[in-house]
Design a protein around this motif. Structure first.
Motif, short mmCIF file in Angstrom:
data_model
loop_
_atom_site.label_atom_id
_atom_site.label_comp_id
_atom_site.label_asym_id
_atom_site.label_seq_id
_atom_site.Cartn_x
_atom_site.Cartn_y
_atom_site.Cartn_z
N ILE A 185 -42.61 90.10 78.18
CA ILE A 185 -41.55 90.97 77.66
C ILE A 185 -40.18 90.49 78.12
O ILE A 185 -39.23 90.43 77.34
CB ILE A 185 -41.79 92.43 78.09
N VAL A 186 -40.06 90.12 79.39
CA VAL A 186 -38.78 89.64 79.92
C VAL A 186 -38.38 88.33 79.24
O VAL A 186 -37.21 88.14 78.88
CB VAL A 186 -38.85 89.48 81.46
N THR A 187 -39.33 87.45 79.03
CA THR A 187 -39.04 86.17 78.37
C THR A 187 -38.58 86.40 76.92
O THR A 187 -37.64 85.76 76.46
CB THR A 187 -40.27 85.27 78.39
N GLU A 188 -39.25 87.33 76.23
CA GLU A 188 -38.82 87.65 74.88
C GLU A 188 -37.40 88.20 74.86
O GLU A 188 -36.59 87.84 74.01
CB GLU A 188 -39.75 88.70 74.26
N TYR A 189 -37.08 89.07 75.79
CA TYR A 189 -35.75 89.66 75.87
C TYR A 189 -34.69 88.60 76.15
O TYR A 189 -33.63 88.60 75.53
CB TYR A 189 -35.73 90.74 76.95
N MET A 190 -34.98 87.68 77.06
CA MET A 190 -34.00 86.67 77.47
C MET A 190 -33.77 85.61 76.39
O MET A 190 -32.66 85.13 76.23
CB MET A 190 -34.42 86.01 78.78
N THR A 191 -34.81 85.24 75.65
CA THR A 191 -34.67 84.18 74.66
C THR A 191 -34.38 84.70 73.27
O THR A 191 -33.89 83.96 72.41
CB THR A 191 -35.94 83.32 74.59
N GLY A 192 -34.72 85.96 72.99
CA GLY A 192 -34.53 86.51 71.66
C GLY A 192 -35.59 86.07 70.67
O GLY A 192 -35.46 86.29 69.48
N GLN A 193 -36.63 85.41 71.14
CA GLN A 193 -37.72 84.93 70.29
C GLN A 193 -39.04 85.54 70.77
O GLN A 193 -39.22 85.78 71.96
CB GLN A 193 -37.87 83.42 70.36
N GLY A 194 -39.93 85.74 69.84
CA GLY A 194 -41.27 86.20 70.20
C GLY A 194 -42.08 85.09 70.85
O GLY A 194 -41.69 83.92 70.81
N ILE A 195 -43.22 85.44 71.39
CA ILE A 195 -44.06 84.46 72.07
C ILE A 195 -44.56 83.41 71.09
O ILE A 195 -44.58 82.21 71.40
CB ILE A 195 -45.22 85.17 72.79
N LEU A 196 -44.95 83.84 69.89
CA LEU A 196 -45.43 82.86 68.91
C LEU A 196 -44.33 81.91 68.47
O LEU A 196 -44.58 80.71 68.24
CB LEU A 196 -46.03 83.59 67.69
N SER A 197 -43.11 82.38 68.37
CA SER A 197 -41.99 81.51 68.02
C SER A 197 -41.71 80.51 69.13
O SER A 197 -41.39 79.35 68.87
CB SER A 197 -40.73 82.34 67.77
N GLN A 198 -41.82 80.94 70.36
CA GLN A 198 -41.60 80.04 71.49
C GLN A 198 -42.63 78.93 71.53
O GLN A 198 -42.34 77.80 71.92
CB GLN A 198 -41.62 80.82 72.80
N LEU A 199 -43.85 79.25 71.10
CA LEU A 199 -44.92 78.25 71.10
C LEU A 199 -44.90 77.38 69.85
O LEU A 199 -45.68 76.45 69.74
CB LEU A 199 -46.28 78.95 71.21
N GLY A 200 -44.01 77.70 68.90
CA GLY A 200 -43.89 76.91 67.68
C GLY A 200 -44.95 77.24 66.65
O GLY A 200 -45.21 76.44 65.76
N LEU A 201 -45.55 78.42 66.74
CA LEU A 201 -46.59 78.80 65.79
C LEU A 201 -46.06 79.60 64.61
O LEU A 201 -46.77 79.85 63.66
CB LEU A 201 -47.69 79.61 66.51
N MET A 202 -44.79 80.00 64.67
CA MET A 202 -44.19 80.75 63.56
C MET A 202 -42.85 80.14 63.21
O MET A 202 -42.16 79.61 63.95
CB MET A 202 -43.99 82.21 63.91
#
Length: 47
Positions: free
Chosen positions: A30-47
């Motif tokens: 949740i903190v990582t999503e808040y700080m980057t503005g991207q979801g977990i799947l977006s961060q992993l390059g899956l979306m």
């Protein structure tokens, strides 16, 4: 030899640590999503 409880398998000790680590992972996600503005799947390059 003393009667010692096993630390392997479905024990209260293992389940407590599993729950604690799951909560920690959820908060970090949740903190990582808040700080980057991207979801977990977006961060992993899956979306």
């Amino acid at each position: 030899m003393d009667n010692q409880e096993s630390k392997l398998g479905f024990t209260a000790f293992a389940e407590n640590w599993n729950g604690r680590l799951a909560m920690l992972g959820f908060v970090i996600g949740i903190v990582t999503e808040y700080m980057t503005g991207q979801g977990i799947l977006s961060q992993l390059g899956l979306m």
